[in-house]
Motif scaffolding. Sequence first.
Motif, PDB file in Angstrom:
ATOM      1  N   PHE A  21      14.993  -1.262   1.187  1.00 27.16           N
ATOM      2  CA  PHE A  21      13.547  -1.415   1.313  1.00 27.16           C
ATOM      3  C   PHE A  21      13.105  -0.309   2.275  1.00 27.16           C
ATOM      4  CE2 PHE A  21       9.959  -4.800   2.123  1.00 27.16           C
ATOM      5  CZ  PHE A  21       9.042  -3.942   1.519  1.00 27.16           C
ATOM      6  N   VAL A  23      11.098   2.379   4.526  1.00 23.33           N
ATOM      7  CA  VAL A  23       9.888   2.245   5.347  1.00 23.33           C
ATOM      8  C   VAL A  23       9.152   3.577   5.287  1.00 23.33           C
ATOM      9  CG1 VAL A  23       9.015   2.016   7.708  1.00 23.33           C
ATOM     10  CG2 VAL A  23      10.889   0.555   6.923  1.00 23.33           C
ATOM     11  N   LEU A  24       7.893   3.529   4.866  1.00 22.01           N
ATOM     12  CA  LEU A  24       7.113   4.758   4.738  1.00 22.01           C
ATOM     13  C   LEU A  24       5.703   4.511   5.231  1.00 22.01           C
ATOM     14  CD1 LEU A  24       8.123   5.794   1.150  1.00 22.01           C
ATOM     15  CD2 LEU A  24       8.156   7.342   3.080  1.00 22.01           C
ATOM     16  N   TYR A  26       2.225   6.628   7.598  1.00 16.80           N
ATOM     17  CA  TYR A  26       1.724   7.663   8.483  1.00 16.80           C
ATOM     18  C   TYR A  26       1.428   7.005   9.821  1.00 16.80           C
ATOM     19  CZ  TYR A  26      -1.230  11.186  10.503  1.00 16.80           C
ATOM     20  OH  TYR A  26      -1.750  12.120  11.357  1.00 16.80           O
ATOM     21  N   CYS A  72       7.039   3.171  -5.525  1.00 17.03           N
ATOM     22  CA  CYS A  72       6.483   4.113  -4.548  1.00 17.03           C
ATOM     23  C   CYS A  72       6.301   5.470  -5.204  1.00 17.03           C
ATOM     24  CB  CYS A  72       7.423   4.230  -3.349  1.00 17.03           C
ATOM     25  SG  CYS A  72       6.881   5.479  -2.158  1.00 17.03           S
ATOM     26  N   ALA A 108      -6.582  -0.517   7.573  1.00 14.64           N
ATOM     27  CA  ALA A 108      -5.420  -1.003   8.317  1.00 14.64           C
ATOM     28  C   ALA A 108      -5.590  -0.694   9.797  1.00 14.64           C
ATOM     29  CB  ALA A 108      -4.156  -0.346   7.784  1.00 14.64           C
ATOM     30  N   PHE A 154       2.716   1.974  -4.538  1.00 12.60           N
ATOM     31  CA  PHE A 154       2.795   1.122  -3.351  1.00 12.60           C
ATOM     32  C   PHE A 154       1.950   1.624  -2.183  1.00 12.60           C
ATOM     33  CE2 PHE A 154       5.938  -1.321  -0.454  1.00 12.60           C
ATOM     34  CZ  PHE A 154       5.340  -2.533  -0.735  1.00 12.60           C
ATOM     35  N   TRP A 155       1.449   2.862  -2.257  1.00 17.72           N
ATOM     36  CA  TRP A 155       0.609   3.293  -1.112  1.00 17.72           C
ATOM     37  C   TRP A 155      -0.709   2.534  -1.072  1.00 17.72           C
ATOM     38  CZ3 TRP A 155      -0.064   6.981  -5.204  1.00 17.72           C
ATOM     39  CH2 TRP A 155      -1.386   7.301  -5.497  1.00 17.72           C
ATOM     40  N   SER A 157      -0.864  -0.559  -1.160  1.00 17.04           N
ATOM     41  CA  SER A 157      -0.539  -1.849  -0.528  1.00 17.04           C
ATOM     42  C   SER A 157      -0.550  -1.682   0.983  1.00 17.04           C
ATOM     43  CB  SER A 157       0.827  -2.336  -1.030  1.00 17.04           C
ATOM     44  OG  SER A 157       0.746  -2.669  -2.411  1.00 17.04           O
ATOM     45  N   ALA A 158      -1.751  -1.715   1.554  1.00 16.99           N
ATOM     46  CA  ALA A 158      -1.930  -1.435   2.982  1.00 16.99           C
ATOM     47  C   ALA A 158      -1.127  -2.383   3.863  1.00 16.99           C
ATOM     48  CB  ALA A 158      -3.412  -1.543   3.342  1.00 16.99           C
ATOM     49  N   TRP A 175      -4.557   8.681   2.098  1.00 17.02           N
ATOM     50  CA  TRP A 175      -3.710   9.550   1.265  1.00 17.02           C
ATOM     51  C   TRP A 175      -4.516  10.157   0.125  1.00 17.02           C
ATOM     52  CZ3 TRP A 175       0.146  11.575   3.396  1.00 17.02           C
ATOM     53  CH2 TRP A 175       1.013  10.842   4.216  1.00 17.02           C
TER      54      TRP A 175
HETATM   55  N1  LIG Z   1      -1.329   0.914   7.140  1.00 17.75           N
HETATM   56  C1  LIG Z   1      -0.581   1.647   6.299  1.00 17.75           C
HETATM   57  N2  LIG Z   1      -0.176   1.075   5.153  1.00 17.75           N
HETATM   58  C2  LIG Z   1       0.589   1.780   4.277  1.00 17.75           C
HETATM   59  C3  LIG Z   1       0.937   3.123   4.554  1.00 17.75           C
HETATM   60  C4  LIG Z   1       0.490   3.698   5.776  1.00 17.75           C
HETATM   61  O1  LIG Z   1       0.746   4.886   6.093  1.00 17.75           O
HETATM   62  N3  LIG Z   1      -0.260   2.918   6.632  1.00 17.75           N
HETATM   63  N4  LIG Z   1       1.700   3.819   3.655  1.00 17.75           N
HETATM   64  C5  LIG Z   1       1.733   3.335   2.259  1.00 17.75           C
HETATM   65  C6  LIG Z   1       2.825   3.915   1.539  1.00 17.75           C
HETATM   66  S1  LIG Z   1       2.678   5.569   1.176  1.00 17.75           S
HETATM   67  C7  LIG Z   1       3.876   3.180   1.045  1.00 17.75           C
HETATM   68  S2  LIG Z   1       4.997   3.847  -0.023  1.00 17.75           S
HETATM   69  C8  LIG Z   1       4.062   1.781   1.453  1.00 17.75           C
HETATM   70  C9  LIG Z   1       5.436   1.616   2.044  1.00 17.75           C
HETATM   71  O2  LIG Z   1       5.646   0.277   2.408  1.00 17.75           O
HETATM   72  P1  LIG Z   1       7.013  -0.108   3.088  1.00 17.75           P
HETATM   73  O3  LIG Z   1       7.167   0.759   4.316  1.00 17.75           O
HETATM   74  O4  LIG Z   1       6.929  -1.561   3.385  1.00 17.75           O
HETATM   75  O5  LIG Z   1       8.100   0.203   2.064  1.00 17.75           O
HETATM   76  O6  LIG Z   1       3.105   1.363   2.394  1.00 17.75           O
HETATM   77  C10 LIG Z   1       1.811   1.811   2.163  1.00 17.75           C
HETATM   78  N5  LIG Z   1       0.965   1.174   3.130  1.00 17.75           N
END
Ligand SMILES: Nc1nc2c(c(=O)[nH]1)N[C@H]1C(S)=C(S)[C@@H](COP(=O)(O)O)O[C@H]1N2
Length: 195
Positions: A21, A23-24, A26, A72, A108, A154-155, A157-158, A175
Amino acid sequence: MNTKHSLENRVPPGQHLTSAFPVLHYGEVPYYRDVSSQWNLRLFGLVEEEAVISHDEFMKLPRRTYGNDIHCVTTWSKLDNEWEGVAVATVLERVKIKPEAKYVMLHAEHGWTTNLPLEDFLRDTSFLAIKHNGEALSPEHGYPVRMVVPHLYFWKSAKWLRSIEFRETDRPGFWERNGYHMYGDPWEEQRYDFD
Ligand SMILES: Nc1nc2c(c(=O)[nH]1)N[C@H]1C(S)=C(S)[C@@H](COP(=O)(O)O)O[C@H]1N2
Ligand SMILES: [Mo]
């Protein structure tokens, strides 16, 4: 149907499977010293009356379990996630959305944002997650509450969701301003939208 064929139907083009899983995100992971005084969820924009749901109230809302696959944009997909969370419809019992609202901006912690059409936010597969695979979300994965919109990359999914803004027009989130697609359908490979 053999397994390979059925897996192909679940893995969008250009994606590979991972059981990890990753973790990604900013910026910095928020750590809450006292989550019940430091976290709440605000519903604002094109609503008859704004609402703020406190952490204590949110944790008492009825929950459901959800199973889904996540994709993702950086090309990993993770199948068969099990989540516990609150239905979008449950959260929306707190506000009356105006008919002009067509888009949602998810905000977020630390000002990170992402945009999506209202109808995608309202799908009954979209929800506000509290647990993943039986455990409370870790700080890295969005504790205390993250959005999950499994039919988009998945980006959308805040993590560390703090407010939901209802809008008449679409506006790029974090993004999306940096070249990611405004919609992000993994089956159509809507990854980046550079000129
Ligand atoms: N608040 C917030 N949510 C975010 C992001 C972020 O940078 N900030 N990155 C998104 C991106 S690019 C992805 S791929 C997924 C990664 O979720 P994970 O780290 O639980 O795998 O969260 C998303 N939600
Ligand atoms: Mo991502």
